[in-house]
Write an enzyme that holds these catalytic residues in place. Sequence first.
Site, PDB file in Angstrom:
ATOM      1  N   CYS A   1      12.803   4.129  50.014  1.00  0.00           N
ATOM      2  CA  CYS A   1      14.286   4.125  50.781  1.00  0.00           C
ATOM      3  C   CYS A   1      15.273   5.227  50.147  1.00  0.00           C
ATOM      4  CB  CYS A   1      15.082   2.781  50.997  1.00  0.00           C
ATOM      5  SG  CYS A   1      15.553   2.419  49.338  1.00  0.00           S
TER       6      CYS A   1
ATOM      7  N   CYS B   1      15.679  -2.480  51.248  1.00  0.00           N
ATOM      8  CA  CYS B   1      14.521  -1.630  51.157  1.00  0.00           C
ATOM      9  C   CYS B   1      13.384  -2.044  52.053  1.00  0.00           C
ATOM     10  CB  CYS B   1      14.155  -1.138  49.658  1.00  0.00           C
ATOM     11  SG  CYS B   1      12.795  -0.162  49.586  1.00  0.00           S
TER      12      CYS B   1
ATOM     13  N   CYS C   1      14.591  -0.513  42.232  1.00  0.00           N
ATOM     14  CA  CYS C   1      15.662  -0.028  43.515  1.00  0.00           C
ATOM     15  C   CYS C   1      16.301  -1.369  43.931  1.00  0.00           C
ATOM     16  CB  CYS C   1      14.570   0.252  44.854  1.00  0.00           C
ATOM     17  SG  CYS C   1      15.516   0.316  46.298  1.00  0.00           S
TER      18      CYS C   1
ATOM     19  N   GLU D   1     -26.153 -17.380  20.053  1.00  0.00           N
ATOM     20  CA  GLU D   1     -24.899 -17.893  20.927  1.00  0.00           C
ATOM     21  C   GLU D   1     -24.250 -16.718  21.020  1.00  0.00           C
ATOM     22  OE1 GLU D   1     -24.684 -19.531  16.634  1.00  0.00           O
ATOM     23  OE2 GLU D   1     -22.645 -18.219  16.437  1.00  0.00           O
TER      24      GLU D   1
ATOM     25  N   TYR E   1     -18.329 -20.692  14.246  1.00  0.00           N
ATOM     26  CA  TYR E   1     -19.570 -20.520  14.289  1.00  0.00           C
ATOM     27  C   TYR E   1     -20.334 -20.298  13.080  1.00  0.00           C
ATOM     28  CZ  TYR E   1     -17.321 -15.761  14.450  1.00  0.00           C
ATOM     29  OH  TYR E   1     -16.591 -14.713  14.199  1.00  0.00           O
TER      30      TYR E   1
ATOM     31  N   CYS F   1      14.433   5.880  44.897  1.00  0.00           N
ATOM     32  CA  CYS F   1      13.258   4.828  45.344  1.00  0.00           C
ATOM     33  C   CYS F   1      12.339   5.822  46.193  1.00  0.00           C
ATOM     34  CB  CYS F   1      13.831   3.903  46.269  1.00  0.00           C
ATOM     35  SG  CYS F   1      12.757   2.993  46.939  1.00  0.00           S
TER      36      CYS F   1
ATOM     37  N   LYS G   1     -25.015  -6.364  21.972  1.00  0.00           N
ATOM     38  CA  LYS G   1     -23.986  -5.903  22.727  1.00  0.00           C
ATOM     39  C   LYS G   1     -24.268  -5.858  24.224  1.00  0.00           C
ATOM     40  CE  LYS G   1     -20.525  -3.912  20.612  1.00  0.00           C
ATOM     41  NZ  LYS G   1     -19.272  -4.573  20.360  1.00  0.00           N
TER      42      LYS G   1
ATOM     43  N   LYS H   1     -21.284 -13.965  21.441  1.00  0.00           N
ATOM     44  CA  LYS H   1     -20.345 -13.373  20.717  1.00  0.00           C
ATOM     45  C   LYS H   1     -19.104 -13.308  21.226  1.00  0.00           C
ATOM     46  CE  LYS H   1     -19.945  -8.982  17.985  1.00  0.00           C
ATOM     47  NZ  LYS H   1     -18.960  -8.490  18.335  1.00  0.00           N
TER      48      LYS H   1
ATOM     49  N   ASP I   1     -15.293 -12.667  22.143  1.00  0.00           N
ATOM     50  CA  ASP I   1     -14.360 -11.396  21.815  1.00  0.00           C
ATOM     51  C   ASP I   1     -12.922 -11.732  21.778  1.00  0.00           C
ATOM     52  OD1 ASP I   1     -14.046  -8.685  21.918  1.00  0.00           O
ATOM     53  OD2 ASP I   1     -14.223  -8.467  24.166  1.00  0.00           O
TER      54      ASP I   1
HETATM   55  S1  IVH Z   1     -21.463 -14.311  12.825  1.00  0.00           S
HETATM   56  C1  IVH Z   1     -22.236 -13.210   8.655  1.00  0.00           C
HETATM   57  N1  IVH Z   1     -21.095 -15.183  15.145  1.00  0.00           N
HETATM   58  O1  IVH Z   1     -18.376 -10.463  15.510  1.00  0.00           O
HETATM   59  C2  IVH Z   1     -21.805 -13.696   9.948  1.00  0.00           C
HETATM   60  N2  IVH Z   1     -19.761 -13.483  14.395  1.00  0.00           N
HETATM   61  O2  IVH Z   1     -19.186  -7.867  14.957  1.00  0.00           O
HETATM   62  C3  IVH Z   1     -20.950 -12.988  10.593  1.00  0.00           C
HETATM   63  N3  IVH Z   1     -18.036 -12.603  16.421  1.00  0.00           N
HETATM   64  O3  IVH Z   1     -16.683 -10.238  12.553  1.00  0.00           O
HETATM   65  C4  IVH Z   1     -20.430 -13.398  11.969  1.00  0.00           C
HETATM   66  N4  IVH Z   1     -18.722 -14.248  17.798  1.00  0.00           N
HETATM   67  O4  IVH Z   1     -15.606 -11.711  14.447  1.00  0.00           O
HETATM   68  C5  IVH Z   1     -20.614 -14.192  14.266  1.00  0.00           C
HETATM   69  N5  IVH Z   1     -21.078 -16.189  17.157  1.00  0.00           N
HETATM   70  C6  IVH Z   1     -20.678 -15.483  16.447  1.00  0.00           C
HETATM   71  C7  IVH Z   1     -19.551 -14.580  16.737  1.00  0.00           C
HETATM   72  C8  IVH Z   1     -19.288 -13.492  15.655  1.00  0.00           C
HETATM   73  C9  IVH Z   1     -18.007 -13.232  17.518  1.00  0.00           C
HETATM   74  C10 IVH Z   1     -17.523 -11.520  15.767  1.00  0.00           C
HETATM   75  C11 IVH Z   1     -16.951 -11.905  14.293  1.00  0.00           C
HETATM   76  C12 IVH Z   1     -17.625 -10.691  13.589  1.00  0.00           C
HETATM   77  C13 IVH Z   1     -17.774  -9.592  14.563  1.00  0.00           C
HETATM   78  C14 IVH Z   1     -19.149  -9.002  14.188  1.00  0.00           C
END
Ligand code: IVH
Length: 698
Positions: free
Chosen positions: A441, A461, A456, A135, A248, A438, A344, A137, A139
Site C-alpha cells: 500500500c 492495507c 506497515c 537405536e 542411551y 509498504c 547417518k 541417533k 539429534d
Molecule cells: S553413543 C561412546 N548413542 O551422537 C558412546 N550417541 O556423533 C557415544 N548421539 O556425541 C555415544 N544418539 O551426542 C550414542 N543413541 C545414541 C546417540 C548418540 C545421539 C550423539 C551423541 C554423540 C554423537 C556422536
Amino acid sequence: MYSKEQTIALQQQSQNFLKSGVEVLTSKDEIEVLRNILHLHEYRYYILNDPLIADGEYDQLFKLLERTETAYPDWITKDSPTQRVGKNITGNFATVQHLVPMLSLDNSYNSEDLKDFDRKAKQAAKLDEITYCVEPKFDGGSISLIYENDFLVRGATRGNGVAGDDITSNVKQIRTLPLSAAFSKYGLQQVEIRGEVLINKNNFKKYNEELIEKGFAPLANPRNAAAGTLRIKDAAEVRRRKLEAFVYHISDYTLLPGATLPEELKTHDGSLKLLWELGFRSPQKEKEVFNNIDGVINYCNEFEEKRDTLPYEIDGMVIKVNEVALQERLGMTSHHPRWAIAYKFKARQATSKLLNVEFQVGRTGSVTPVAKIEPVFIGGVTVSSISLFNEDIIKEKDLKMGDTVLVERAGDVIPYIVKSQAELRTGSEKAIEFPKNCPVCNSGLFKEDGEAVWRCINIECPAQVVERMVHFVSKDAMDIRGFGEAIVRKFYELDWLKDIPGIYKLDYEKIGSLEGFGKKSIDNLQQAIEQSKQQPLHRLIFGLGIRFVGETTAKVLTQRINYLMELKEFTQEQLQALEDVGPKVAGSIVHFFTNESNIEMLHELESLGVQMQNTNKQLSTGGNLEGQTFLFTGTLPTLKRSDAEAMAEAQGGKILSGVSAKLNYLVVGADAGSKLEKAKKLNTVKIISEEEFLKMVM
Ligand code: IVH
C-alpha cells in the site's frame, strides 16, 4: 517401573487429595505419598506419554505440595518435584571434568560402510558372529549426568569431551530425567550416564510461532534450540522450552560395598532396560538387537523411512556391540570407540543460489523478507522459497543477492538458510535493500523499539485485510475447509469479500458463475462456512488475529469467560494475572477490545450466527458454590488469586471480572481499592475475607 497395583493405589490417593481440597498437609507420611503421586504422574506423562490425570489436576496436586513445603520447609527433599525449579542461578557455568571422556562416533553412510565396520569388528575380536544393538541417533545436545546414592547430583554439557559446563540446574528442568532413581537396588553407588537433550517437533514449532508472533526470529532447528537452551542462565526460561532427554549409555559406575555387578550391565540392551526400569526415557522401545549385519542394515532403512513420523528429530542410527566385555576388548581410537558406529541418514542440506528477495506483508503488517532460491530437492521436497524473517537475519548471515547459500530442511521443520558462502563470491553479488515503504500500500514502515520487524501500520492495507481473513479461516482457527488462501484472495480481488463478517455473507449464486466452482464445491463451501459458526470459542478468539494471542493464550482466555464479550471488561491487570499473559499480550487484548470497529465486527459476527458462548467450559456438578459469583480483590493473606479463583470454580462458583449487580461475593485482601468502594455502594454484594471464603469452600 510402577506395578499395576501401585498405579491404582496412587491414582486412588490422587483422587482423594483432589477431592479433599485441603490447603496444606500436616503429616510427613502424607507429604511422602503426595510426592510419590506426583512422581507417578510425571512418569506417566513424560516417559510413557499416557497421563492418568488432567493437567489442571496435576497442577492442583503440585500446588498442594508447594504450599505444604512452604509451611514445613524441613520436609523438603532433594528430589521433591518442586526442586526442579532452579533458584539463584547467576554467573558463568563452572567447568567440570567428565568421569570418562565423551567421545564422538565414527560415521557410516551406506550399507557397505556398515559391512566394513562389521568385518573389522569381527576381525579384531576374532569372532564369526557379533550381536549388535541398534537405536536412533537423537539429534539434539549431548549431556552427561551423574547420580550418586540415587540422587541426580550433576549434569554437564559435552564441552571439549574431557570437561564441560556444569548445567545441573538446567538439567533439572528436564521432566524426562528423574531427580532420583533407585540405582542402589542394583548395587550401584554412582553412575555416569550419557544422553541427548531434545525439543520435540511440536513444542519447537509452538515455541517458534510464539517467537515470530512476538516479532523475534525463530530458532533455526530443534537441534540448535535444544543445545542452545542448555546454556541459558535462566532456569524458568529453560523450563518453558519443554526440553526432553533420551539416555542411551552408562559410561561409568561404582558398586556399593559388597555388591556384585548387576547382570543388566553386561549388555548394552540390558543397560537400556535397567535405565527404563528406573524411570528414565531410554530407547527401550526403539532399540532392536541383531546377530548379523544384514538385520542391522534393514532396521536402519526402516527407521529412515519413518523418520518424519517421529515426534523428535533423529539424524541416523547408532549401532553398538551389545556385549560390554566385547566393547572393552575392542577399545577405542583417540576419537571414537571401535565398538560403535553412527549410520547417518541422507543429508537434508543442499547448496543453492539466492536469486531474489521478496517482501511479504503479514496480517499484523509485519514485512517479511522471503528468499527466492534456485529450486533444490531436500529431504523429499523441492525448496524454492525460504523465509528470512527480518532484516537482522539478512545482516547476521551476511546475505547478498546472487550468493551461494547452504540450505537445510530438518524433517517437517521449515527450511532455512544456514549460511552464505562468501568465499565463492565473484563480485557480481548485490546488497539486499530493505524497503522503506509498504510494498503493497506504499505507507511508510515503522519499527518499534526492541523489535526486529518492520511494520506497515495502515490497518486498511489490502495485504493485511486479506491475511486477517486467511488466518480466520485457517485450520487452527475457524477451520473452514475448502476456503484456502487462493479463494480468499480471489474473492477479495473480485470485491465479493472485504472483511471477516463478509465470510458469512457470501453470494453463492455469484460464486457459481466463476469458472471452477461446480455445485458440489459451492455446497461444500457453504456447509463448511455454516458449520464454522459453531466452532469452540477459543478458535474464534485465535481467529480474530489479536496480536500476540496465539492458540495457547486463546485457550487460557476462554477458560475465564462464558461469553466472548466479557473480554471487553477485563483490565490490563486482570489479564496479566492469567497464566502466561505478560504486559505485551494483555495490552494488545485491551487494545483490541477497546477499538470500536472491532466491537462492531464482533456484533456483526454474532448477528450472523457465529456462536460466542463458551460451550466447552466444564459445567460444574453441583458443588457448594453452585450459582454463586465471586470476585477477588487486593492481596489475599495466604492464597494466590489464581488459586482462590480455581477453588471457587471447582465448587461450582463463577468468577466475574468486575463489580456489578450480578456479583454475590467480593473477597477482599490487603490494599483493596476501587472495587471495594463500588461494592460497598452497591449494597447487594457480600464483602468477605479470605478466611470466610475458605470456610465456604472447605
Ligand atoms: S553413543 C561412546 N548413542 O551422537 C558412546 N550417541 O556423533 C557415544 N548421539 O556425541 C555415544 N544418539 O551426542 C550414542 N543413541 C545414541 C546417540 C548418540 C545421539 C550423539 C551423541 C554423540 C554423537 C556422536
